[in-house]
Design a protein around this motif. Structure first.
Motif, PDB file in Angstrom:
ATOM      1  N   ILE A  10      50.515  48.750  38.770  1.00 52.30           N
ATOM      2  CA  ILE A  10      49.432  48.605  39.746  1.00 52.30           C
ATOM      3  C   ILE A  10      49.674  49.511  40.948  1.00 52.30           C
ATOM      4  CG2 ILE A  10      48.312  47.013  41.346  1.00 52.30           C
ATOM      5  CD1 ILE A  10      48.826  44.782  39.324  1.00 52.30           C
ATOM      6  N   ILE A 191      43.909  53.405  33.918  1.00 53.09           N
ATOM      7  CA  ILE A 191      43.382  52.792  35.138  1.00 53.09           C
ATOM      8  C   ILE A 191      42.698  53.837  36.020  1.00 53.09           C
ATOM      9  CG2 ILE A 191      44.062  51.663  37.309  1.00 53.09           C
ATOM     10  CD1 ILE A 191      46.134  50.087  35.673  1.00 53.09           C
ATOM     11  N   CYS A 194      39.247  54.616  34.753  1.00 52.55           N
ATOM     12  CA  CYS A 194      38.320  53.517  35.035  1.00 52.55           C
ATOM     13  C   CYS A 194      37.700  53.702  36.414  1.00 52.55           C
ATOM     14  CB  CYS A 194      39.038  52.166  34.958  1.00 52.55           C
ATOM     15  SG  CYS A 194      39.349  51.562  33.290  1.00 52.55           S
ATOM     16  N   ALA A 421      37.041  45.334  35.018  1.00 57.48           N
ATOM     17  CA  ALA A 421      38.063  44.541  35.708  1.00 57.48           C
ATOM     18  C   ALA A 421      38.885  43.732  34.711  1.00 57.48           C
ATOM     19  CB  ALA A 421      37.410  43.611  36.732  1.00 57.48           C
ATOM     20  N   MET A 424      41.278  46.187  32.881  1.00 52.87           N
ATOM     21  CA  MET A 424      42.329  46.677  33.776  1.00 52.87           C
ATOM     22  C   MET A 424      43.366  45.579  34.025  1.00 52.87           C
ATOM     23  SD  MET A 424      39.806  48.790  36.320  1.00 52.87           S
ATOM     24  CE  MET A 424      40.928  49.667  37.397  1.00 52.87           C
ATOM     25  N   ALA A 425      42.891  44.349  34.195  1.00 52.76           N
ATOM     26  CA  ALA A 425      43.820  43.224  34.356  1.00 52.76           C
ATOM     27  C   ALA A 425      44.614  42.999  33.077  1.00 52.76           C
ATOM     28  CB  ALA A 425      43.046  41.958  34.731  1.00 52.76           C
ATOM     29  N   HIS A 442      44.070  37.775  39.134  1.00 58.34           N
ATOM     30  CA  HIS A 442      44.388  39.160  38.798  1.00 58.34           C
ATOM     31  C   HIS A 442      43.105  39.944  38.527  1.00 58.34           C
ATOM     32  CE1 HIS A 442      46.937  42.066  36.117  1.00 58.34           C
ATOM     33  NE2 HIS A 442      46.484  42.640  37.207  1.00 58.34           N
ATOM     34  N   ARG A 443      42.186  39.341  37.780  1.00 54.51           N
ATOM     35  CA  ARG A 443      40.884  40.003  37.530  1.00 54.51           C
ATOM     36  C   ARG A 443      40.134  40.202  38.848  1.00 54.51           C
ATOM     37  NH1 ARG A 443      40.385  36.073  33.321  1.00 54.51           N
ATOM     38  NH2 ARG A 443      38.545  35.192  34.313  1.00 54.51           N
ATOM     39  N   TRP A 446      41.204  43.354  40.752  1.00 55.56           N
ATOM     40  CA  TRP A 446      40.613  44.602  40.262  1.00 55.56           C
ATOM     41  C   TRP A 446      39.132  44.680  40.606  1.00 55.56           C
ATOM     42  CZ3 TRP A 446      43.668  48.365  39.534  1.00 55.56           C
ATOM     43  CH2 TRP A 446      44.948  48.187  39.027  1.00 55.56           C
ATOM     44  N   CYS A 447      38.464  43.533  40.672  1.00 55.24           N
ATOM     45  CA  CYS A 447      37.061  43.525  41.102  1.00 55.24           C
ATOM     46  C   CYS A 447      36.936  44.095  42.515  1.00 55.24           C
ATOM     47  CB  CYS A 447      36.496  42.091  41.078  1.00 55.24           C
ATOM     48  SG  CYS A 447      36.210  41.416  39.433  1.00 55.24           S
ATOM     49  N   LEU A 450      37.677  47.884  42.506  1.00 55.11           N
ATOM     50  CA  LEU A 450      36.578  48.657  41.913  1.00 55.11           C
ATOM     51  C   LEU A 450      35.385  48.771  42.860  1.00 55.11           C
ATOM     52  CD1 LEU A 450      36.658  47.383  38.218  1.00 55.11           C
ATOM     53  CD2 LEU A 450      37.072  49.717  38.995  1.00 55.11           C
TER      54      LEU A 450
END
Length: 524
Positions: A10, A191, A194, A421, A424-425, A442-443, A446-447, A450
Motif C-alpha cells: 500500500i 494498483i 487502477c 476498490a 485493490m483491497a 480496507h475496501r 481504497w474508496c 480512488l
C-alpha cells in the motif's frame, strides 16, 4: 485488519501515485510532451502485437468455450447471484460512466478521420462510424477482460489456490514468491493502473455531469460542483463497498442496469424510432461483416494514424482495466461453468454495449444529419460536452432525460469504483481465499483514495492525454503478464482434464482436481 493488510504494498503504491501526480503538477507542459512521444512509440512498437493478441484471444476463448473444457465448473456450489444480477455486475464494473459519454459522440470522431481507408466526410464514413463504435466496445474488448477472469477462476475454484490478485496466480503458475520483488512489482503496477484508468474515467465523466446538471438547474458549472459530485459518488460507492458484494454492489449494479434500459427505451420511443432501429441493425451487420479487417487493420500504406489513435489505444486501455475487472468477474462467477463465464462476458457484455451505443449513437447521428446539432463541428471546436447537452435538448421532456443521464453516469461511476476498490483491497490482502472478502474498512480506504486522486487531477488541471499515457505505459507489462497467466492456465487445464472424457468432466470437478507437482513455465 492490520494483520491482513500488506502495508508495504500500500505504501509503495500510494507513493508512486503521489510522485506521478506531483510531476504532472510541477511540470505539466514537459510531462505532456514526454507522454505524447511515449504514446507514439508504444503504439508503433507494440501495435501489431496488441491487435494480434486480442484477435487470437477471441479465437482462443471461442474454441475453449465450445470444446469439452467448457464444461469445467468453477466450484461445486450453486451460483451466488441470479443471471441478471451477475451480468449487471459484470457490465457495471467493466463499463464506467465514460460509456455514456462515448455513446453519444464517439462516432463523430470517425467522420473526418475514418478507418479502413474510407474517404473523410463521405456517406461511407457515416455508415461505418457506428459500426466502429460498436467494434471498440464489443467482443474484442470483453475478450480482454475474460482472458484475465477465466485463468483466475481456474486458479481459485479448480486448483484451489489462495490469493485474489495477479501476483497470486503468477506465483501459482511459476513458483516465484508472491511476497518477493517480482510479485510485489506486479501488484504495484496493478494498483497504479487502477488509479490511472479510473482517473481518466472520472476526468471525462465528472465535468460532463457537472455541465449537464448545471444546464438543468440554470447555473454555471464550477469546480465546487465537481467536488460535490465526486463526494456524492464517493458516498454511494463507499457505502456499497462497506456493505459488501451480496447486498451492496449486486443491488447497485442491478438498479443501474435497469436505469440504463429505461434511458434506451425512452430515447427509442421519444426519438427517431425508425431511424434508430434501421441504423442500429445496419451498423451491427457492417461491424460483423468487417470484424476481421477492423481487428487487424494497421494502415501501413495510408498511414492515417487511425488504428494507433483508436483501436490500438482502446485495446491497451481495456488491458489496463482487464486486471481489476477480470478479478472482479472471477469473484462473482463462483459456481458457473467456464462456458457460461465466456458466453456471458463476451456475448452479454457486448450485446449490452451494442444496444446502448446503437440507440444513443443513432439518435446523435440523426440530429447531426437533420442539421439540428452540428455534432462533428462542435467536437472539432472542443465543445464535446455542449454537443451532448444540445442533443439531449432536442428530445421532449429534455430535462427529465438529462437528469436520468446524470443519475446513470453517477451510478456507473460508483459501481466501477466499487469493483475497483474491492479488487485493490483483495490485492493488498495476502492469501485471500475464493470464498472470502477483504475487510470492509480496507475496501473503504481504497474508496477514499480512488476519490482523492482524480479530484486532485481535476484541481491541478492535469492533461487527460498525459494521464492516459501513464496508464497505457503500464498496459504493456500487464499484456506480458496476461500472456504468462493464459499459458499457465492452458497448461493446467490440459494437465487436469486433457485425458478426461467430456461426460466425466463435471464428475471430476465435483470430486476435485488431484493436486500435482507445480510445473514452472521455464521448463516449457
Amino acid at each position: 485488519m492490520s494483520r491482513q493488510v500488506d502495508k508495504l504494498l500500500i505504501s509503495v503504491s500510494i507513493a508512486l501515485v503521489v510522485i506521478v501526480v506531483g510531476a504532472l503538477y510541477l511540470q505539466p507542459e514537459q510531462s505532456e510532451v514526454i507522454a505524447s512521444i511515449i504514446f507514439s512509440k508504444i503504439t508503433e512498437w507494440f501495435g501489431s502485437g496488441v491487435l494480434l493478441f486480442t484477435f487470437m484471444g477471441v479465437l482462443l476463448l471461442t474454441f475453449v468455450a465450445t470444446s469439452k473444457y467448457g464444461r469445467i465448473r468453477f466450484g461445486n456450489e450453486e451460483p451466488e447471484y441470479s443471471n441478471f444480477k451477475w451480468i449487471s455486475m459484470m457490465i457495471a464494473c467493466g463499463l464506467g460512466s465514460a460509456t455514456v459519454y462515448w455513446a453519444f459522440i464517439e462516432w463523430a470522431y470517425y467522420i473526418e478521420t475514418p478507418g479502413l481507408g474510407i474517404e473523410a466526410n463521405s456517406q461511407r464514413a457515416f455508415e461505418m462510424s457506428l459500426p466502429y463504435n460498436m467494434f471498440h466496445w464489443g467482443v474484442s474488448a470483453w475478450t480482454l477482460y475474460a482472458l484475465v477472469a477465466i485463468p483466475i477462476c481456474y486458479h481459485l475454484y479448480v486448483r484451489k489456490n489462495a490469493g485474489l490478485s495477479l501476483s497470486a496466480i503468477v506465483s501459482s503458475i511459476t513458483g516465484i514468491k508472491q511476497s518477493g520483488v517480482i510479485g510485489r512489482l506486479i501488484d504495484v503496477i496493478f494498483i497504479f493502473i487502477c488509479f490511472g484508468a479510473l482517473s481518466i474515467t472520472l476526468g471525462v465523466s465528472v465535468p460532463l455531469v457537472n455541465n449537464v446538471l448545471s444546464t438543468v438547474l440554470g447555473i454555471e458549472p464550477s469546480f465546487t460542483m465537481n467536488i460535490v459530485l465526486i463526494l456524492i459518488i464517493s458516498v454511494v460507492y463507499s457505502l456499497s463497498s462497506y456493505i459488501g458484494l451480496q447486498k451492496g454492489m449486486s443491488n447497485l449494479a442491478d438498479f443501474t442496469t435497469k436505469l440504463a434500459l429505461i434511458l434506451c427505451i425512452g430515447v427509442l420511443v421519444a426519438g427517431p424510432t425508425n431511424f434508430i432501429i434501421a441504423n442500429t441493425t445496419n451498423s451491427l451487420g457492417l461491424m460483423i461483416q468487417n470484424f476481421v479487417q477492423m481487428s487487424l487493420f494497421t494502415d501501413p500504406i495510408g498511414k492515417s494514424g487511425f488504428p494507433q489513435s483508436w483501436t490500438i489505444f482502446y485495446w491497451l486501455y481495456w488491458i489496463t482495466y482487464a486486471p481489476f475487472t477480470g478479478i472482479f468477474i472471477a469473484k462473482v462467477s463462483k459456481g458457473r461453468t467456464l462456458r457460461s463465464v465466456v458466453i456471458n462476458t463476451l456475448i452479454s457484455g457486448s450485446a449490452g454495449c451494442f444496444l446502448f451505443f446503437g440507440i444513443i449513437g443513432s439518435l446523435t447521428i440523426d440530429r447531426h444529419l437533420k442539421g439540428l446539432v452540428d455534432v462533428v463541428g462542435m467536437l472539432g471546436a472542443g465543445q464535446d460536452n455542449n454537443a451532448i447537452i444540445a442533443v439531449l435538448q432536442t428530445l421532449p421532456l429534455s430535462s427529465a432525460f438529462m437528469i436520468l443521464f446524470c443519475a446513470i453516469s453517477v451510478l456507473f461511476l460508483a459501481t466501477t469504483l466499487d469493483g475497483a476498490a474491492f479488487t485493490m483491497a483483495s490485492t493488498a490482502t495476502p492469501k485471500l481465499q475464493g470464498d472470502e472478502e477483504p475487510h470492509p474498512l480496507h475496501r473503504l480506504f481504497w474508496c477514499v483514495m480512488l476519490a482523492l486522486v482524480p479530484l486532485t487531477m481535476i484541481f491541478i488541471g492535469a492533461s487527460l492525454d498525459t494521464i492516459k499515457t501513464s496508464a497505457i505505459i503500464t498496459g504493456i507489462p500487464i499484456l506480458f503478464i496476461m500472456i504468462l497467466i493464459i499459458v499457465g492456465w492452458l497448461r493446467w487445464m490440459v494437465k487436469d482434464f486433457g485425458d478426461v472424457p467430456s461426460d466425466k468432466i463435471a464428475e471430476v470437478c465435483a470430486s476435485g482436481v488431484k493436486e500435482t507437482k507445480r510445473e514452472k513455465l521455464t521448463e516449457v
